[in-house]
Design a protein around this motif. Structure first.
Motif, PDB file in Angstrom:
ATOM      1  N   GLU A   1       0.864  -1.175   0.000  1.00 53.34           N
ATOM      2  CA  GLU A   1       0.000   0.000   0.000  1.00 53.34           C
ATOM      3  C   GLU A   1       0.904   1.230   0.000  1.00 53.34           C
ATOM      4  N   ASN A   2       0.696   2.114  -0.960  1.00 52.78           N
ATOM      5  CA  ASN A   2       1.456   3.358  -1.021  1.00 52.78           C
ATOM      6  C   ASN A   2       0.498   4.527  -0.851  1.00 52.78           C
ATOM      7  N   VAL A   3       0.863   5.437   0.037  1.00 48.19           N
ATOM      8  CA  VAL A   3       0.039   6.608   0.315  1.00 48.19           C
ATOM      9  C   VAL A   3       0.793   7.845  -0.158  1.00 48.19           C
ATOM     10  N   PHE A   4       0.094   8.659  -0.930  1.00 58.39           N
ATOM     11  CA  PHE A   4       0.623   9.946  -1.394  1.00 58.39           C
ATOM     12  C   PHE A   4      -0.261  11.023  -0.783  1.00 58.39           C
TER      13      PHE A   4
ATOM     14  N   THR B   1       4.889   2.619   1.204  1.00 58.09           N
ATOM     15  CA  THR B   1       5.606   3.877   1.364  1.00 58.09           C
ATOM     16  C   THR B   1       4.593   4.992   1.543  1.00 58.09           C
ATOM     17  N   TRP B   2       4.916   5.929   2.403  1.00 59.14           N
ATOM     18  CA  TRP B   2       4.116   7.144   2.566  1.00 59.14           C
ATOM     19  C   TRP B   2       4.963   8.298   2.050  1.00 59.14           C
ATOM     20  N   LEU B   3       4.425   9.048   1.107  1.00 55.34           N
ATOM     21  CA  LEU B   3       5.150  10.160   0.499  1.00 55.34           C
ATOM     22  C   LEU B   3       4.345  11.444   0.553  1.00 55.34           C
TER      23      LEU B   3
ATOM     24  N   VAL C   1       3.717  14.833  -1.309  1.00 55.02           N
ATOM     25  CA  VAL C   1       3.908  15.314  -2.676  1.00 55.02           C
ATOM     26  C   VAL C   1       3.409  16.752  -2.791  1.00 55.02           C
ATOM     27  N   LYS C   2       3.866  17.425  -3.822  1.00 58.05           N
ATOM     28  CA  LYS C   2       3.470  18.822  -4.052  1.00 58.05           C
ATOM     29  C   LYS C   2       2.001  18.927  -4.424  1.00 58.05           C
ATOM     30  N   GLY C   3       1.522  17.979  -5.208  1.00 55.88           N
ATOM     31  CA  GLY C   3       0.126  18.016  -5.645  1.00 55.88           C
ATOM     32  C   GLY C   3      -0.311  16.676  -6.181  1.00 55.88           C
ATOM     33  N   LEU C   4      -1.627  16.505  -6.297  1.00 58.30           N
ATOM     34  CA  LEU C   4      -2.207  15.296  -6.875  1.00 58.30           C
ATOM     35  C   LEU C   4      -2.964  15.689  -8.132  1.00 58.30           C
ATOM     36  N   ALA C   5      -3.676  14.765  -8.733  1.00 61.72           N
ATOM     37  CA  ALA C   5      -4.297  15.006 -10.046  1.00 61.72           C
ATOM     38  C   ALA C   5      -5.224  16.213 -10.079  1.00 61.72           C
ATOM     39  N   LEU C   6      -6.071  16.360  -9.071  1.00 63.19           N
ATOM     40  CA  LEU C   6      -7.025  17.467  -9.057  1.00 63.19           C
ATOM     41  C   LEU C   6      -6.726  18.410  -7.895  1.00 63.19           C
ATOM     42  N   PRO C   7      -6.891  19.699  -8.100  1.00 61.25           N
ATOM     43  CA  PRO C   7      -6.702  20.643  -6.993  1.00 61.25           C
ATOM     44  C   PRO C   7      -7.621  20.284  -5.828  1.00 61.25           C
ATOM     45  N   GLY C   8      -7.086  20.304  -4.633  1.00 65.29           N
ATOM     46  CA  GLY C   8      -7.873  19.992  -3.446  1.00 65.29           C
ATOM     47  C   GLY C   8      -7.772  18.552  -2.988  1.00 65.29           C
ATOM     48  N   GLN C   9      -7.253  17.669  -3.849  1.00 67.78           N
ATOM     49  CA  GLN C   9      -7.059  16.292  -3.411  1.00 67.78           C
ATOM     50  C   GLN C   9      -5.906  16.279  -2.406  1.00 67.78           C
TER      51      GLN C   9
ATOM     52  N   ILE D   1      -5.071  13.241  -0.601  1.00 68.49           N
ATOM     53  CA  ILE D   1      -4.528  11.896  -0.413  1.00 68.49           C
ATOM     54  C   ILE D   1      -4.862  11.015  -1.611  1.00 68.49           C
ATOM     55  N   GLU D   2      -3.954  10.102  -1.905  1.00 71.05           N
ATOM     56  CA  GLU D   2      -4.147   9.090  -2.944  1.00 71.05           C
ATOM     57  C   GLU D   2      -3.494   7.818  -2.436  1.00 71.05           C
ATOM     58  N   ILE D   3      -4.173   6.680  -2.621  1.00 68.47           N
ATOM     59  CA  ILE D   3      -3.675   5.405  -2.112  1.00 68.47           C
ATOM     60  C   ILE D   3      -3.709   4.371  -3.232  1.00 68.47           C
ATOM     61  N   ASP D   4      -2.559   3.743  -3.513  1.00 65.88           N
ATOM     62  CA  ASP D   4      -2.549   2.631  -4.466  1.00 65.88           C
ATOM     63  C   ASP D   4      -2.159   1.352  -3.738  1.00 65.88           C
ATOM     64  N   MET D   5      -2.436   0.218  -4.371  1.00 68.31           N
ATOM     65  CA  MET D   5      -2.234  -1.072  -3.713  1.00 68.31           C
ATOM     66  C   MET D   5      -1.798  -2.146  -4.689  1.00 68.31           C
ATOM     67  N   GLU D   6      -1.235  -3.208  -4.098  1.00 72.87           N
ATOM     68  CA  GLU D   6      -0.956  -4.442  -4.819  1.00 72.87           C
ATOM     69  C   GLU D   6      -1.456  -5.599  -3.965  1.00 72.87           C
TER      70      GLU D   6
END
Length: 167
Positions: free
Chosen positions: A114-117, A143-145, A147-155, A157-162
């Motif tokens: 699980e990776n958290v941005f 990994t928890w990172l 980041v400067k920004g995500l896909a849309l303004p105001g987002q 957090i983003e979480i991906d998984m395997e």
């Protein structure tokens, strides 16, 4: 004398024949060698119109492995939900991820990575305890990172998984 010549000639012939045979490469017997099978990827779109517009698939399963793209807090039209709330955005991400896992007959217990941005690590740390209600057996690697920004303004957090499914 003829006997000695015959023995020498026979020995040389035997040595030469042995050398030639030993140069022939044989594939070693490997009874436990895995058989590689061609596997067809199975794609899953959580929000088909949004994913087509942005050019990605939310998940793909190949064999026993599932890769899940980053989940963000959005509605079915791709609009940001829960603006300004890290806690609610995180809960929305996990709700979407659970839908994807259920599609494949999995739970969060099957997640291995699980990776958290996040755009605000300090704020994420204050609400990260929610993950204890998601992962009941063990936590995955990841990994928890920040980041400067995500896909849309105001987002926030983003979480991906395997996922890896055992046979």
């Amino acid at each position: 004398m003829k006997t000695i010549k015959f023995l020498v000639l026979g020995s040389v012939t035997l040595l030469l024949a042995t050398s030639i045979v030993s140069c022939v490469q044989k594939e070693p017997a490997t009874p436990n060698k895995p058989i590689v099978q061609s596997e067809t990827p199975e794609y899953f779109l959580l929000r088909p119109e949004v994913e087509k517009a942005y050019g990605y698939s939310h998940a793909v399963k190949i064999g026993n492995d599932i890769k899940i793209s980053g989940a963000v807090s959005m509605d079915d039209k791709g609009n940001l939900t829960a603006p300004g709330s890290m806690d609610q955005q995180m809960k929305n991400c996990y709700a979407d991820l659970e839908k994807i896992l259920k599609h494949y007959g999995c739970t969060f217990d099957d997640v291995v990575v699980e990776n958290v941005f996040t755009t605000n690590m300090a704020e994420f740390m204050t609400v990260s305890g929610f993950r204890n209600s998601v992962y009941k057996k063990q936590f995955p690697t990841g990994t928890w990172l920040e980041v400067k920004g995500l896909a849309l303004p105001g987002q926030l957090i983003e979480i991906d998984m395997e996922v890896h499914l055992t046979k």
